[in-house]
Write a protein that holds these residues in place. Structure first.
Motif, PDB file in Angstrom:
ATOM      1  N   LYS A 211       0.824  -1.210   0.000  1.00  0.00           N
ATOM      2  CA  LYS A 211       0.000   0.000   0.000  1.00  0.00           C
ATOM      3  C   LYS A 211       0.860   1.263   0.000  1.00  0.00           C
ATOM      4  N   GLY A 212       2.126   1.115  -0.326  1.00  0.00           N
ATOM      5  CA  GLY A 212       3.007   2.275  -0.293  1.00  0.00           C
ATOM      6  C   GLY A 212       2.881   3.128  -1.550  1.00  0.00           C
ATOM      7  N   THR A 213       3.776   4.094  -1.669  1.00  0.00           N
ATOM      8  CA  THR A 213       3.692   5.011  -2.811  1.00  0.00           C
ATOM      9  C   THR A 213       4.916   4.958  -3.718  1.00  0.00           C
ATOM     10  N   VAL A 214       5.998   4.452  -3.192  1.00  0.00           N
ATOM     11  CA  VAL A 214       7.235   4.484  -3.972  1.00  0.00           C
ATOM     12  C   VAL A 214       7.104   3.683  -5.261  1.00  0.00           C
ATOM     13  N   VAL A 215       6.565   2.504  -5.128  1.00  0.00           N
ATOM     14  CA  VAL A 215       6.481   1.632  -6.294  1.00  0.00           C
ATOM     15  C   VAL A 215       5.540   2.229  -7.343  1.00  0.00           C
ATOM     16  N   ALA A 216       4.547   2.951  -6.873  1.00  0.00           N
ATOM     17  CA  ALA A 216       3.627   3.563  -7.821  1.00  0.00           C
ATOM     18  C   ALA A 216       4.372   4.544  -8.724  1.00  0.00           C
ATOM     19  N   ARG A 217       5.327   5.238  -8.148  1.00  0.00           N
ATOM     20  CA  ARG A 217       6.109   6.163  -8.974  1.00  0.00           C
ATOM     21  C   ARG A 217       7.083   5.413  -9.858  1.00  0.00           C
ATOM     22  N   LEU A 218       7.537   4.316  -9.324  1.00  0.00           N
ATOM     23  CA  LEU A 218       8.518   3.514 -10.043  1.00  0.00           C
ATOM     24  C   LEU A 218       7.882   2.842 -11.250  1.00  0.00           C
ATOM     25  N   ALA A 219       6.660   2.395 -11.061  1.00  0.00           N
ATOM     26  CA  ALA A 219       6.041   1.576 -12.096  1.00  0.00           C
ATOM     27  C   ALA A 219       4.613   2.033 -12.340  1.00  0.00           C
ATOM     28  N   ASP A 220       4.510   3.156 -12.959  1.00  0.00           N
ATOM     29  CA  ASP A 220       3.205   3.693 -13.288  1.00  0.00           C
ATOM     30  C   ASP A 220       2.772   3.124 -14.635  1.00  0.00           C
TER      31      ASP A 220
ATOM     32  N   PHE B   1      11.181   8.870  11.985  1.00  0.00           N
ATOM     33  CA  PHE B   1      12.084   9.324  10.931  1.00  0.00           C
ATOM     34  C   PHE B   1      11.669   8.742   9.588  1.00  0.00           C
ATOM     35  N   LEU B   2      11.409   7.470   9.607  1.00  0.00           N
ATOM     36  CA  LEU B   2      11.047   6.805   8.357  1.00  0.00           C
ATOM     37  C   LEU B   2       9.744   7.367   7.795  1.00  0.00           C
ATOM     38  N   LYS B   3       8.791   7.547   8.693  1.00  0.00           N
ATOM     39  CA  LYS B   3       7.473   7.928   8.200  1.00  0.00           C
ATOM     40  C   LYS B   3       7.380   9.424   7.938  1.00  0.00           C
ATOM     41  N   LEU B   4       7.831  10.200   8.911  1.00  0.00           N
ATOM     42  CA  LEU B   4       7.639  11.643   8.779  1.00  0.00           C
ATOM     43  C   LEU B   4       8.770  12.291   8.005  1.00  0.00           C
ATOM     44  N   GLN B   5       9.975  12.016   8.432  1.00  0.00           N
ATOM     45  CA  GLN B   5      11.086  12.719   7.794  1.00  0.00           C
ATOM     46  C   GLN B   5      11.364  12.198   6.388  1.00  0.00           C
ATOM     47  N   LEU B   6      11.396  10.907   6.251  1.00  0.00           N
ATOM     48  CA  LEU B   6      11.651  10.375   4.913  1.00  0.00           C
ATOM     49  C   LEU B   6      10.371  10.252   4.092  1.00  0.00           C
ATOM     50  N   GLY B   7       9.255  10.475   4.756  1.00  0.00           N
ATOM     51  CA  GLY B   7       8.000  10.486   4.018  1.00  0.00           C
ATOM     52  C   GLY B   7       7.613   9.139   3.452  1.00  0.00           C
ATOM     53  N   LEU B   8       7.935   8.107   4.161  1.00  0.00           N
ATOM     54  CA  LEU B   8       7.624   6.774   3.653  1.00  0.00           C
ATOM     55  C   LEU B   8       6.271   6.322   4.185  1.00  0.00           C
ATOM     56  N   ALA B   9       5.529   5.727   3.307  1.00  0.00           N
ATOM     57  CA  ALA B   9       4.197   5.301   3.697  1.00  0.00           C
ATOM     58  C   ALA B   9       4.129   3.789   3.726  1.00  0.00           C
TER      59      ALA B   9
ATOM     60  N   VAL C 296       8.333   1.661   4.146  1.00  0.00           N
ATOM     61  CA  VAL C 296       9.258   1.583   5.275  1.00  0.00           C
ATOM     62  C   VAL C 296      10.090   0.316   5.179  1.00  0.00           C
ATOM     63  N   LYS C 297       9.428  -0.743   4.827  1.00  0.00           N
ATOM     64  CA  LYS C 297      10.137  -2.024   4.783  1.00  0.00           C
ATOM     65  C   LYS C 297      11.174  -2.045   3.674  1.00  0.00           C
ATOM     66  N   ILE C 298      10.883  -1.366   2.595  1.00  0.00           N
ATOM     67  CA  ILE C 298      11.871  -1.306   1.512  1.00  0.00           C
ATOM     68  C   ILE C 298      13.138  -0.638   2.016  1.00  0.00           C
ATOM     69  N   VAL C 299      12.944   0.514   2.638  1.00  0.00           N
ATOM     70  CA  VAL C 299      14.124   1.254   3.103  1.00  0.00           C
ATOM     71  C   VAL C 299      14.835   0.474   4.203  1.00  0.00           C
ATOM     72  N   GLN C 300      14.061  -0.181   5.033  1.00  0.00           N
ATOM     73  CA  GLN C 300      14.701  -0.983   6.086  1.00  0.00           C
ATOM     74  C   GLN C 300      15.533  -2.101   5.485  1.00  0.00           C
ATOM     75  N   TYR C 301      15.001  -2.706   4.459  1.00  0.00           N
ATOM     76  CA  TYR C 301      15.758  -3.789   3.829  1.00  0.00           C
ATOM     77  C   TYR C 301      17.034  -3.249   3.188  1.00  0.00           C
ATOM     78  N   LEU C 302      16.907  -2.158   2.465  1.00  0.00           N
ATOM     79  CA  LEU C 302      18.093  -1.572   1.831  1.00  0.00           C
ATOM     80  C   LEU C 302      19.112  -1.169   2.900  1.00  0.00           C
ATOM     81  N   ALA C 303      18.589  -0.636   3.994  1.00  0.00           N
ATOM     82  CA  ALA C 303      19.493  -0.229   5.074  1.00  0.00           C
ATOM     83  C   ALA C 303      20.230  -1.438   5.628  1.00  0.00           C
ATOM     84  N   GLU C 304      19.521  -2.535   5.726  1.00  0.00           N
ATOM     85  CA  GLU C 304      20.141  -3.763   6.230  1.00  0.00           C
ATOM     86  C   GLU C 304      21.268  -4.190   5.289  1.00  0.00           C
ATOM     87  N   LEU C 305      21.017  -4.074   4.001  1.00  0.00           N
ATOM     88  CA  LEU C 305      22.048  -4.428   3.021  1.00  0.00           C
ATOM     89  C   LEU C 305      23.243  -3.484   3.136  1.00  0.00           C
TER      90      LEU C 305
END
Lengths: 453, 956
Positions: free
Chosen positions: B842-851, B906-914, B918-927
């Motif tokens: 239900k996020g928004t990043v992928v929508a921009r990625l793959a419209d 931080f993830l939700k408000l500052q980075l604006g992740l919906a 959040v999980k995408i960024v968390q995964y990338l951060a883990e990597l």
């Protein structure tokens, strides 16, 4: 893996499932440890962060439980390993040495140094395979059980041994108070006592003191509960609670695999049960309860009340091979079906209408099941709260039977399996923050934390 | 409309590169922009030519033209490489072109151009009997590198002169030159250093082969001479015996003379042989020397090349060694009168250089051609992206193919960050050298006997020095006039040749004390200093703006000390530092990571700086104000992106100063509204960008047959793959309404299995989806295109995208059984029934990625679009990973929950992740964490992270 489902669909569906959302399951990260070429049967903890694994390939591997790094691969046995025991020296003079003793089907026993990864000593004078090893830390000796029972000191001098007991050999050993040990030899339970030898300063004699023949079938599991009690379980589902001091039978539960309430009903069904379905594969206990892995099910036996207070008749699709009680009222079981399940012993609120073991009698049809259950419930309600085992999580990873597991607390859970793998299950949240910590430590190390403008 | 598009594109391009107008002065080529400008102006002022002679400088200058299509002005269709020789028999002649295709040079007059480029050879290499020397001396001259423009032909060339040795040639030398010819002056100018580096490698290869061949030739000749001497000696003796008259006959005297001349010749040739053999050991001492090293073909070299490459101890005398390997040679009698006549056949280049080295050189030249073809903007953008990408060592592995980046020692990778202080000093020098200075002192020309520089110009230059350096910068027009007035006529010349610049590798210069006044320019790329010196300006439009002095490089004491075999191996180490390897380059598609990192991103990066200090990558400068942009009247920016110099950036592109909030988080930067707002902005600009990009690229594609895109051989395949992947991905997001959750699975590290019967279809889908898969390390992408056996847990650790065969056989049942068993770790895309089983997104990043309504039409464009969004994600992940207080308590007593709260805020408000973003960024951060803390050299077992989340079945 897989396992048989003799009862058909009805029983299969009775295996509880936890669903996809497992909020209480902390294990969200795993590491696959590869090192063995055959079934891995044993895991033994060496210290806070190390453990050893051994199995049918004769190799012993030492692992770091935090990183999953393989520390050593110990080669020395030519056949499969049959028993493994940690043996830590507590000498005041020298540093604490972590040793492990392994016994193999090649009729040798090897003592390994876990720090250096070297073989310390090897004994190969056995006439039969050693099937169990027990260290009596208090006496600073260790026992090997095969077709006879041998007592060894730290230097691997044979102190004494029994006469030949049986070809089948000792299947389990447990230490009892007063320098006694109980050995499971087939259907018999033999109590031995170690006595000071008169002529030698550092010698022991081993004497058979008693033979207990209460079990109808081979004793598979043997566990010491406390200084007063120990418990045995047999292949046909008998569980006997013994007094550890005078070796008398305190209580027994013979048919609890069927029904704790009406042990004598429906003998035909008892017959239909294959021995595998009822054998007591593994026992574990805390002060209050004995937890028994019986067939596919898990039973919680209250020592004080001398009855089963909770159970999961079909906790797994296949035989449960190992269970362990965690500090937090949780129980972990692993099974031939390749899964590991986490259970929680919960106290049910008084809901009189509800049967004790839910879904317990499904296979017998609803009507009767309810009737019986109600009876059971009534009986239980009189003096005790009702308990049940709630499935809080399962770990799917192995593709074959999970032989054993080792609970490392915060570090996670190590499971070993017939698929040659060891899996280290970890709390993903914890690991993530640990990595962050490491990252900032490394940043600081590199001197990258100072802000330069 | 068109203009607006251009502006948007260029603004973006330039802005992203963090380049401001001030930085456009090139440190590489030591002449101001002034000359170029003047040159153009001159053209404009020219009286109108008859139609047939006029060469339109900018034929598409009209409305809506592509301002970068400059190629059209020339007579040739695309860039090419020309090798010419100044033959002693026929004069300048073209030998070959690369690509070897008549269509390439078109109507372009190769003979004429050969004459031009050969006439500006300032190598000043002379072999012969220098005064005061008894024997001919070989002069190991440096190659000269000049830039040359021929406005009539519309051709600009990087010209690389070199001499090869030939025993039969006059003075033992054969002058050659290699030229990279392009219609785009900017390309030549801006890529000068790169061209120089690459051509030096080619030249070194030729020369290495030539030295071997020459040495062999000398040895043969010596044997001939030796044999001749023996024969003559015998004859003389015989005559002496036969002659009892007491006086010498003329015949006898003749024989004696002949013998004497043979003796002398032997000594001379022995000397030459010693000289040529002393070469490598002399060169070894020079830091600037770049020996040729066959890299890709090292194996071939060992096997196929020859015995000369066999390792030999430099200290061991190589005479015997050499002889043993030379096939037995029957000496010939050499006639007294040398057969120097004009009908003798000169050796071909191939013969001069040994076939193996000749082929290697051709390979290298083809490599150069492929590297530099196409539009200069493309090249520069690619170089800049690559340079920037290389700096992002913390995050670049995630979505980029970092194997194309230079493998550098780790401490060097962080150089830009850690050595900030050092960079500052470097930068100072650099800034100085940015100002074109024409400084030459006599000392720069080594006063060794062998070297015969063009003295006249030097002296003149010397006297003008202070004035020149001033005037070049401040008053270019005047300066040129002044040059015209004073220097004209010093070289006779043709009409329209300009030598625009030359390069001198300057270690020799900087070492000598007399060079104190020389600007030392530590260029990060090659570490070469440039010495500009104005040589001559001709009557007409010949301008020789700078050149390099040649040197004789044999120290006397070195010459005889190592007479052993020519061995090129021992000094290979220099190469690394000098950066003259075949630089593996990133292919352009990938390098465009920066494209959409707009201002907001660079500002966001500043926060990271607060937390991590100099570990952060070097930040780009904020976009220059629009007003500062050098726009022409029609609003089209005509200046292509400028070459990126790391040191420069290190100095200038530090942290944008935020007064008053030193080191703190700026409220507006992390304001979610700001971020989301700017995201909207970036979205809209993205759409435009993608439009214009596709427009440009389609415009470019119309002439793509003429100028194919530059590509590195290594990644040409990758480029194609990217295009195809982009195209397939576009198709996927259009065809499958559940593309979003599928992509989310990949981005969040959940293995996606594409299940299907048809291998081609499955592979296509896997290819399409592979562009969304983050890498776990610098190794291969965790993508497996086709698997036929049941999957195991270990597979999910290794692979994040798997194509799986569906069969009806019993084995197929096992495959499906394994899938259902491990379903909690998997998302399953069923290509046959067009279903997807995976967690909800239900996020928004992928929508921009793959419209699925995207206007992007081209695969490569879409690929770049994806890269840009992924880059944004990377920067967010970077921030998240490296913000200390998001992971660790600020004070010891702070409870864990408050850290968790802060993290989520931080993830939700500052980075604006919906939601799931959040999980995408968390995964990338883990990597990122894993990558950063990983011990080098220890791969470590890959771990599998997963969630217990319900999956849903999507159907079309």
């Amino acid at each position: 893996g897989g396992g048989r489902e003799p009862q058909g669909l009805a029983e299969k569906s009775s295996v509880q499932t936890v669903g996809e959302e497992q909020t209480q399951n902390p294990y969200t990260e795993l590491l696959v440890l590869k090192g063995h070429q055959d079934i891995v049967r044993f895991l033994v903890q060496i210290d806070d962060c190390r453990f050893a694994s051994a199995g049918d390939d004769g190799i012993v591997c030492l692992w770091n439980a935090q990183t999953g790094e393989k520390l050593f691969e110990l080669h020395g046995h030519t056949h499969k390993i049959t028993a493994i025991a940690p043996f830590s020296s507590s000498d005041a003079f020298e540093e604490k040495r972590h040793l492990i003793i392994t016994a193999s089907a090649d009729r040798t026993v090897i003592v390994w140094d876990c720090t250096s990864g070297r073989q310390v000593q090897k004994v190969s004078c056995f006439h039969s395979t050693v099937k169990c090893l027990t260290v009596l830390q208090r006496l600073d000796v260790w026992l090997s059980g095969g077709s006879d029972l041998c007592v060894w000191n730290r230097k691997l001098d044979l102190l004494c041994k029994t006469s030949h007991l049986t070809d089948a050999g000792i299947s389990a050993l447990v230490e009892l108070p007063k320098n006694c040990v109980a050995a499971a030899v087939g259907k018999e339970l033999i109590i031995f006592r170690l006595t000071d030898s008169n002529n030698e300063s550092e010698g022991w004699n081993v004497l058979e003191v008693k033979r207990l023949v209460d079990h109808q079938d081979n004793i598979l599991s043997l566990v010491s509960v406390n200084d007063l009690t120990f418990v045995t379980g047999s292949h046909v589902g008998e569980l006997i609670v013994w007094d550890a001091l005078d070796w008398t039978k305190q209580a027994s539960e013979c048919n609890f695999w069927d029904s704790s309430v009406h042990p004598d009903v429906q003998p035909e069904i008892k017959l239909s049960q294959s021995p595998n379905e009822t054998s007591v594969q593994h026992l574990t206990s805390d002060e209050e309860y004995v937890f028994a892995a019986v067939g596919k099910g898990i039973y919680v036996y209250n020592l004080q009340m001398k009855c089963v207070i909770a159970c999961q008749r079909t906790a797994h699709d296949s035989s449960v091979l190992h269970i362990e009680k965690l500090p937090n009222r949780q129980l972990i079981s692993c099974s031939e079906d390749g899964s590991v399940r986490i259970w929680e012993l919960r106290e049910k609120q008084q809901l009189p209408a509800e049967p004790v073991p839910t879904g317990f009698f499904n296979m017998w049809g609803f009507g009767r099941a309810n009737k019986q259950a109600n009876q059971a419930a009534k009986k239980m309600q009189e003096n005790t709260p009702i308990y049940f085992l709630e499935l809080v999580g399962d770990l799917i990873g192995h593709s074959s039977a999970v032989q054993m597991f080792l609970y490392f607390g915060e570090l996670g859970l190590a499971t070993c399996s017939a698929d040659h793998l060891i899996i280290l299950w970890k709390d993903g949240e914890r690991e993530s923050s640990l990595r962050s910590l490491t990252l900032f430590q490394k940043l600081a190390q590199n001197g990258d934390l100072q802000l330069k403008l | 409309m068109e203009h607006r598009r251009y502006r948007a594109t260029e603004n973006q391009v330039l802005g992203l590169m963090g380049i401001t107008a001030e930085e456009w002065k090139l440190p590489v080529i030591l002449f101001g922009d002034a000359e170029m400008v003047t040159f153009k102006d001159d053209l404009y002022r020219e009286p109108p030519l008859p139609e047939e002679y006029s060469v339109p400088l900018f034929p598409f200058a009209g409305h809506g033209a592509n301002p970068w299509a400059k190629v059209a002005g020339s007579k040739f269709t695309r860039d090419f490489i020309l090798i010419s020789e100044f033959s002693e028999q026929v004069g300048p002649q073209p030998l070959l072109t690369i690509p070897d295709d008549a269509k390439v040079s078109g109507t372009f007059d190769l003979n004429y151009f050969s004459l031009r480029i050969m006439s500006v050879d300032y190598q000043a290499s002379f072999v012969g009997h220098p005064p005061g020397s008894a024997y001919p001396k070989l002069n190991f001259v440096e190659d000269s590198k000049v830039v040359l423009g021929d406005s009539k032909e519309g051709a600009f060339a990087y010209v690389h002169h070199l001499t090869l040795y030939d025993l039969e040639a006059r003075g033992f030398v054969r002058p050659f030159c290699m030229a990279y010819i392009s219609a785009d002056e900017h390309k030549i100018m801006q890529q000068f250093q790169e061209l120089s580096a690459e051509f030096s490698k080619a030249s070194e290869c030729l020369k290495t082969g030539n030295r071997k061949a020459f040495a062999n030739e000398l040895e043969k000749k010596l044997k001939d001479l030796d044999y001749t001497r023996t024969v003559l000696h015998n004859e003389t003796e015989a005559q002496k015996k036969a002659n009892d008259k007491g006086y010498y006959t003329t015949q006898a005297i003749e024989k004696a003379n002949e013998l004497a001349s043979v003796e002398k010749s032997i000594i001379e040739h022995q000397d030459l042989l010693r000289q040529i053999r002393s070469y490598p050991y002399r060169k070894l001492k020079e830091s600037e020397f770049h020996p040729y090293e066959p890299e890709r073909a090292l194996d071939r070299a060992d096997a196929g090349c020859d015995q000369d490459l066999a390792p030999s101890d430099p200290a061991e005398p190589g005479e015997t060694h050499l002889y043993t390997h030379i096939p037995s040679y029957t000496p010939k009698l050499i006639k007294a009168k040398s057969a120097k006549c004009f009908d003798k056949k000169l050796k071909t280049l191939e013969e001069l250089c040994d076939v193996y080295f000749f082929t290697q050189t051709l390979d290298q030249l083809h490599h150069i051609e492929r590297t530099f073809r196409g539009d200069v903007c493309y090249l520069l953008t690619e170089q800049i992206s690559r340079a920037l990408l290389k700096q992002q060592s913390v995050t670049n592995f995630l979505f980029e193919d970092v194997s194309f980046l230079d493998e550098k020692p780790p401490e060097k990778q962080y150089r830009g960050c850690q050595g900030l202080g050092q960079d500052a000093t470097d930068g100072k020098c650099l800034e100085e050298s940015l100002t074109p200075k024409v400084v030459v002192s006599l000392g720069s020309y080594k006063s060794s006997v062998e070297c015969v520089p063009i003295k006249m110009e030097q002296e003149m230059e010397d006297s003008e020095e202070p004035k020149m350096s001033e005037s070049v910068t401040s008053e270019p027009q005047e300066n040129l006039d002044y040059l015209d007035a004073d220097i004209k006529g010093s070289i006779s010349s043709g009409e329209s040749i300009e030598v625009l610049g030359t390069e001198k590798s300057g270690s020799g210069l900087t070492k000598s004390e007399s060079q104190a006044s020389l600007p030392v320019m530590p260029s990060p790329q090659a570490g070469r200093s440039k010495v500009g010196s104005r040589r001559t300006v001709s009557e007409d439009s010949i301008e020789v703006l700078s050149t390099c002095p040649s040197e004789s490089l044999i120290p006397e004491d070195f010459k005889a000390s190592y007479p052993s075999a020519i061995n090129e191996e021992p000094y290979a180490d220099n190469d690394d530092e000098r950066g003259l390897r075949f630089a593996p380059r990133l292919s352009p598609g990938i390098a465009d990571e920066q494209d959409d990192v707009s201002k907001q991103e660079s500002l966001v990066q500043v926060d990271a700086a607060c937390c991590i200090g100099k570990e952060s990558p070097i930040f780009l400068e904020p976009l220059p104000e629009l007003g500062q942009k050098p726009c022409e009247e029609d609003g089209v920016v005509r200046i292509p992106p400028q070459p990126y110099r790391a040191a420069e950036q290190g100095l200038r592109g530090g942290f944008p100063a935020h007064d008053g909030v030193p080191g703190g988080l700026l409220p507006y930067e992390l304001d979610s509204r700001y971020l989301s707002g700017s995201r909207e902005v970036s979205k809209s600009s993205l759409d435009e960008c993608s439009d214009s990009t596709s427009y440009i690229s389609s415009a470019a594609s119309t002439c793509s047959d003429r100028t194919p895109s530059p590509a590195h051989p290594a990644c040409q395949a990758g480029e194609r793959h990217r295009k195809r992947a982009g195209q397939n991905a576009l198709r996927f997001i259009r065809q499958y309404p559940f593309a979003h959750p599928a992509i989310y699975s990949l981005l969040s590290g959940r293995t996606l299995v594409v299940l299907g019967e048809d291998e081609a279809m499955v592979k296509k889908l896997v290819t399409a989806l592979s562009i969304f898969v983050p890498n776990c390390g610098v190794y291969a992408k965790p993508v497996k295109h086709w698997v036929t056996s049941p999957l195991h847990l270990v597979d999910f650790q290794k692979w994040k995208l798997i194509g799986l065969q569906r069969t009806v056989s019993p084995a197929g049942v096992n495959v499906l059984h394994a899938l259902s068993r491990y379903s909690r770790y998997l998302s399953i895309l069923d290509a046959d029934s067009k279903t997807l089983r995976c967690p909800l997104y239900k996020g928004t990043v992928v929508a921009r990625l793959a419209d699925h309504r995207t206007q992007i039409k081209r695969g490569s464009t879409y690929y770049m679009h994806v890269q840009s969004i992924l880059t944004q994600l990377c920067s967010k992940a970077f921030l998240f990973t490296f913000c200390h207080h998001l992971h660790l308590p600020i004070s010891e007593r702070e409870p864990e929950e408050s850290v968790v709260n802060r993290r989520m805020n931080f993830l939700k408000l500052q980075l604006g992740l919906a939601n799931e973003d959040v999980k995408i960024v968390q995964y990338l951060a883990e990597l990122l964490k894993l990558h950063y803390i990983q011990e080098p050299g220890r791969g470590g077992s890959p771990l599998l992270r997963f969630d217990y989340v319900p999956s849903f079945l999507y159907k079309i």
